[in-house]
Design a protein around this motif. Structure first.
Motif, PDB file in Angstrom:
ATOM      1  N   GLU A 106      61.685 -34.744  21.550  1.00 56.84           N
ATOM      2  CA  GLU A 106      60.362 -34.352  21.066  1.00 56.84           C
ATOM      3  C   GLU A 106      60.480 -33.270  19.998  1.00 56.84           C
ATOM      4  O   GLU A 106      59.637 -33.172  19.111  1.00 56.84           O
TER       5      GLU A 106
ATOM      6  N   LEU B 295      60.417 -34.493  16.470  1.00 55.87           N
ATOM      7  CA  LEU B 295      59.135 -34.975  15.972  1.00 55.87           C
ATOM      8  C   LEU B 295      58.181 -33.847  15.590  1.00 55.87           C
ATOM      9  O   LEU B 295      57.200 -34.083  14.900  1.00 55.87           O
ATOM     10  N   LYS B 296      58.462 -32.629  16.027  1.00 56.16           N
ATOM     11  CA  LYS B 296      57.577 -31.500  15.756  1.00 56.16           C
ATOM     12  C   LYS B 296      57.933 -30.849  14.432  1.00 56.16           C
ATOM     13  O   LYS B 296      59.084 -30.839  14.019  1.00 56.16           O
TER      14      LYS B 296
END
Length: 57
Positions: free
Chosen positions: A38, A41-42
């Motif tokens: 994740e 993706l940030k």
């Protein structure tokens, strides 16, 4: 009390751990390391905000 060899081994482990952490902070991920999918993706600002909340006292 630790022996001289145990102290040296402990220092080398700590030095290696700190070096790897420093590389991660620079954005360099070595093979065999796991990282949060994740996180990729940030945006950088979102990652900074997450870390700020995580380490806030």
């Amino acid at each position: 009390m630790l022996t001289e060899e145990e102290k040296k081994a402990h220092f080398k482990r700590l030095q290696n751990k700190n070096y790897r952490a420093s590389l991660r902070l620079e954005g360099i991920h070595l093979e065999g390391e796991t990282h949060d999918p994740e996180c990729v993706l940030k945006s950088e600002s979102e990652q900074i905000a997450d870390l700020t909340l995580r380490y806030a006292r």
